[in-house]
Design an enzyme around this catalytic site. Structure first.
Site, PDB file in Angstrom:
ATOM      1  N   SER A 164      78.382  96.405  31.063  1.00 27.17           N
ATOM      2  CA  SER A 164      76.793  96.224  31.955  1.00 27.17           C
ATOM      3  C   SER A 164      77.160  95.795  33.511  1.00 27.17           C
ATOM      4  O   SER A 164      78.081  95.130  34.105  1.00 27.17           O
ATOM      5  CB  SER A 164      76.437  94.718  31.385  1.00 27.17           C
ATOM      6  N   TYR A 177      76.673  86.140  29.204  1.00 27.85           N
ATOM      7  CA  TYR A 177      76.093  87.289  28.444  1.00 27.85           C
ATOM      8  C   TYR A 177      77.772  88.464  29.932  1.00 27.85           C
ATOM      9  O   TYR A 177      78.157  89.116  29.433  1.00 27.85           O
ATOM     10  CB  TYR A 177      75.212  87.963  28.650  1.00 27.85           C
ATOM     11  N   ALA A 179      80.046  87.210  31.624  1.00 31.01           N
ATOM     12  CA  ALA A 179      81.193  86.953  31.241  1.00 31.01           C
ATOM     13  C   ALA A 179      82.113  88.113  29.915  1.00 31.01           C
ATOM     14  O   ALA A 179      83.090  88.480  30.205  1.00 31.01           O
ATOM     15  CB  ALA A 179      81.511  85.735  30.587  1.00 31.01           C
ATOM     16  N   LYS A 181      81.003  90.833  29.277  1.00 31.74           N
ATOM     17  CA  LYS A 181      80.333  92.418  29.594  1.00 31.74           C
ATOM     18  C   LYS A 181      82.037  92.739  30.527  1.00 31.74           C
ATOM     19  O   LYS A 181      81.498  93.542  31.131  1.00 31.74           O
ATOM     20  CB  LYS A 181      79.640  92.369  30.248  1.00 31.74           C
ATOM     21  N   ILE A 210      68.107  99.603  31.533  1.00 33.26           N
ATOM     22  CA  ILE A 210      67.244 100.557  30.670  1.00 33.26           C
ATOM     23  C   ILE A 210      66.444 100.712  29.080  1.00 33.26           C
ATOM     24  O   ILE A 210      66.463  99.677  28.946  1.00 33.26           O
ATOM     25  CB  ILE A 210      68.496 101.090  29.741  1.00 33.26           C
TER      26      ILE A 210
END
Length: 270
Positions: A164, A177, A179, A181, A210
């Site tokens: 991400s 999140y 961390a 990714k 997205i």
């Protein structure tokens, strides 16, 4: 970009970017094994798709992951493409609502000009952190480990991991999140270096905004906050990401490995 005769596995396959990847790969001629948590979701989304098979599995359960790859081995004895699209932004719905509330307050503060400094760390339990990492990072590792013997049997292959843009730039959000990714990016590079002698390429995608159910369910405040970071002021459609997956899976990307491509509307420019 034809994939006739090739075998692929896609995780997170019943929705969003994972489903878009399934459709892109199958549309190019690949036989696709799609993994997601619920068999009923897979059956519904895969209805009418040719050469697509659904297998319910939690990617954070290494034994469940191994069973799916055992099935691929029994059916074909080889694998050409692995797409790791399974992932979560928060550990559960309650925590998603907590994050959405903070995002709403941030958006309102931007509009009013009043200062607001979000604080997430004190609200993250050990269990929250572990659950997100278990899916986003451990699950990616488990599928890679299970896939590699089959990819080696093919003599070449492509692994595409979903990271991400949040793992590459600093954003105020729960640390689990970004961390997880960012760790996927590091995993991608290490595995790419190891597998290059076997003709197996490993790359990552780092999307931003997205149009998926996971994003839009967080509300317009979250969407607008993401778009404020992007020079291109629109959400990308999942099928755009599916076409990028198809490129990385195909021979057209034969000299790409260890790379992180960021379909982020310009939120990240390298």
């Amino acid at each position: 970009m034809e994939l006739d005769g090739r075998i692929a596995v896609v995780t997170g396959a019943a929705s969003g970017m994972g489903l878009a990847a399934v459709k892109a790969l199958a549309g190019a001629g690949a036989t696709v094994y799609g993994m997601d948590l619920r068999q009923e979701d897979l059956d519904r989304e895969f209805a009418g798709l040719e050469r697509v098979r659904g297998h319910a599995a939690d990617v954070s359960d290494s034994a469940a992951v191994n069973r799916v790859f055992d099935r691929v081995r029994e059916d074909h004895g080889r694998l050409h493409v692995l797409v790791n699209a399974a992932g979560v932004a928060t550990p559960n719905r309650a925590k998603q609502a907590w994050v959405d509330g903070i995002n709403h307050r941030m958006t309102e503060s931007f509009k009013s000009g009043e200062p607001y400094h979000p604080e997430f760390l004190d609200g993250i339990s050990d269990e929250d952190f572990d659950r997100v990492v278990a899916i986003n990072l451990n699950g990616t590792f488990y599928t890679i480990r299970a896939a590699v013997p089959l990819l080696k049997q093919s003599g070449s292959g492509s692994i595409i991991n979903f990271a991400s843009v949040a793992g590459l730039i600093g954003l105020p959000m729960p640390a689990y999140y970004p961390a997880s990714k960012a760790a996927v990016v590091g995993l991608t590079k290490a595995v790419a270096a190891e597998l290059a002698p076997f003709g197996i390429r490993v790359n990552a995608l780092a999307p931003a905004g997205i149009r998926t159910a996971m994003l839009t369910a967080s509300g317009d405040d979250h969407v607008q906050a993401l778009l404020s970071l992007q020079p291109l002021k629109r959400l990308a459609e999942p099928d755009e990401i599916g076409r990028t997956v198809l490129f990385l899976a195909s021979d057209a990307a034969g000299h790409y490995t260890g790379q992180t491509l960021a379909p982020s509307g310009g939120a990240l420019m390298l």
